[in-house]
Design a protein around this motif. Sequence first.
Motif, PDB file in Angstrom:
ATOM      1  N   ARG A 285       0.834  -1.207   0.000  1.00  0.00           N
ATOM      2  CA  ARG A 285       0.000   0.000   0.000  1.00  0.00           C
ATOM      3  C   ARG A 285       0.868   1.256   0.000  1.00  0.00           C
ATOM      4  O   ARG A 285       0.657   2.166  -0.787  1.00  0.00           O
ATOM      5  N   GLU A 286       1.854   1.302   0.882  1.00  0.00           N
ATOM      6  CA  GLU A 286       2.722   2.473   0.971  1.00  0.00           C
ATOM      7  C   GLU A 286       3.544   2.652  -0.300  1.00  0.00           C
ATOM      8  O   GLU A 286       3.828   3.772  -0.716  1.00  0.00           O
ATOM      9  N   LYS A 287       3.933   1.556  -0.922  1.00  0.00           N
ATOM     10  CA  LYS A 287       4.723   1.633  -2.150  1.00  0.00           C
ATOM     11  C   LYS A 287       3.918   2.207  -3.319  1.00  0.00           C
ATOM     12  O   LYS A 287       4.481   2.790  -4.237  1.00  0.00           O
ATOM     13  N   LEU A 288       2.587   2.044  -3.281  1.00  0.00           N
ATOM     14  CA  LEU A 288       1.741   2.553  -4.364  1.00  0.00           C
ATOM     15  C   LEU A 288       1.473   4.050  -4.261  1.00  0.00           C
ATOM     16  O   LEU A 288       1.197   4.707  -5.275  1.00  0.00           O
ATOM     17  N   ILE A 289       1.539   4.610  -3.047  1.00  0.00           N
ATOM     18  CA  ILE A 289       1.177   6.006  -2.832  1.00  0.00           C
ATOM     19  C   ILE A 289       2.019   6.919  -3.719  1.00  0.00           C
ATOM     20  O   ILE A 289       3.240   6.832  -3.750  1.00  0.00           O
TER      21      ILE A 289
ATOM     22  N   ILE B 188      -2.139   7.575 -13.038  1.00  0.00           N
ATOM     23  CA  ILE B 188      -2.899   6.947 -11.962  1.00  0.00           C
ATOM     24  C   ILE B 188      -2.305   7.489 -10.674  1.00  0.00           C
ATOM     25  O   ILE B 188      -1.070   7.617 -10.557  1.00  0.00           O
ATOM     26  N   ILE B 189      -3.170   7.871  -9.767  1.00  0.00           N
ATOM     27  CA  ILE B 189      -2.740   8.499  -8.517  1.00  0.00           C
ATOM     28  C   ILE B 189      -3.339   7.718  -7.359  1.00  0.00           C
ATOM     29  O   ILE B 189      -4.557   7.457  -7.336  1.00  0.00           O
ATOM     30  N   TYR B 190      -2.490   7.332  -6.422  1.00  0.00           N
ATOM     31  CA  TYR B 190      -2.912   6.683  -5.185  1.00  0.00           C
ATOM     32  C   TYR B 190      -2.601   7.637  -4.043  1.00  0.00           C
ATOM     33  O   TYR B 190      -1.455   8.100  -3.913  1.00  0.00           O
ATOM     34  N   THR B 191      -3.604   7.946  -3.220  1.00  0.00           N
ATOM     35  CA  THR B 191      -3.407   8.891  -2.129  1.00  0.00           C
ATOM     36  C   THR B 191      -3.271   8.155  -0.795  1.00  0.00           C
ATOM     37  O   THR B 191      -3.770   7.035  -0.624  1.00  0.00           O
ATOM     38  N   ALA B 192      -2.617   8.808   0.156  1.00  0.00           N
ATOM     39  CA  ALA B 192      -2.386   8.220   1.473  1.00  0.00           C
ATOM     40  C   ALA B 192      -3.684   7.945   2.218  1.00  0.00           C
ATOM     41  O   ALA B 192      -3.743   7.059   3.070  1.00  0.00           O
ATOM     42  N   ASP B 193      -4.759   8.692   1.887  1.00  0.00           N
ATOM     43  CA  ASP B 193      -6.026   8.467   2.586  1.00  0.00           C
ATOM     44  C   ASP B 193      -6.890   7.397   1.923  1.00  0.00           C
ATOM     45  O   ASP B 193      -8.057   7.232   2.278  1.00  0.00           O
ATOM     46  N   GLY B 194      -6.335   6.662   0.940  1.00  0.00           N
ATOM     47  CA  GLY B 194      -7.026   5.483   0.431  1.00  0.00           C
ATOM     48  C   GLY B 194      -7.854   5.663  -0.825  1.00  0.00           C
ATOM     49  O   GLY B 194      -8.730   4.837  -1.107  1.00  0.00           O
ATOM     50  N   TYR B 195      -7.596   6.703  -1.589  1.00  0.00           N
ATOM     51  CA  TYR B 195      -8.327   6.908  -2.837  1.00  0.00           C
ATOM     52  C   TYR B 195      -7.384   6.810  -4.031  1.00  0.00           C
ATOM     53  O   TYR B 195      -6.174   6.994  -3.903  1.00  0.00           O
ATOM     54  N   MET B 196      -7.962   6.523  -5.186  1.00  0.00           N
ATOM     55  CA  MET B 196      -7.195   6.458  -6.422  1.00  0.00           C
ATOM     56  C   MET B 196      -7.981   7.120  -7.530  1.00  0.00           C
ATOM     57  O   MET B 196      -9.202   7.260  -7.459  1.00  0.00           O
TER      58      MET B 196
END
Length: 159
Positions: A4-8, A38-46
């Motif tokens: 998860r952290e690697k995707l942010i 593609i954007i992945y945010t720390a609060d769990g949205y993409m």
Amino acid sequence: MGMREKLIGTWVLESYTEYPVDGSAPVYPFGEYPEGFIIYTADGYMSAQLSMPNRAPFSSGDWFAGTDGEYRAQGLSYISYGGPFNVNEDSGELTHTIAVSMFPNWIGQVQPRTVKLVGDILQLGNFSQYQSSGRVVDARIRWRRVKPPTPLLTPVKRG
């Protein structure tokens, strides 16, 4: 660090290739040099945006006054969707929950993705085959991590 952290962060689209299960030649729905993020945010949205390059502008210059042909071309050359994402750290499964989408059929779906992450390259695949242009396909989408923008340097005035 977990998956998860690697995707942010923000990733730029490098390729989107569909492989028909009938063994026919690969297809590039957005051309061989697609554009997108593609954007992945720390609060769990993409959020994902995929586009053909060099799309023609509407002749009217008005988003709400395109011709039928312009709207058709727009719909065939761009896709976007977004919503919550989740990573199961035990299995490595990534899911996108589609809250908004240019293709309304996806809204409400939870779409699993295969993930291969090596350095700054992220390859996502569809977990199961799907229909595209009348064929059943497997897809692979390759993204490259975007480095933060470099601030413009302003020369210091001396004296």
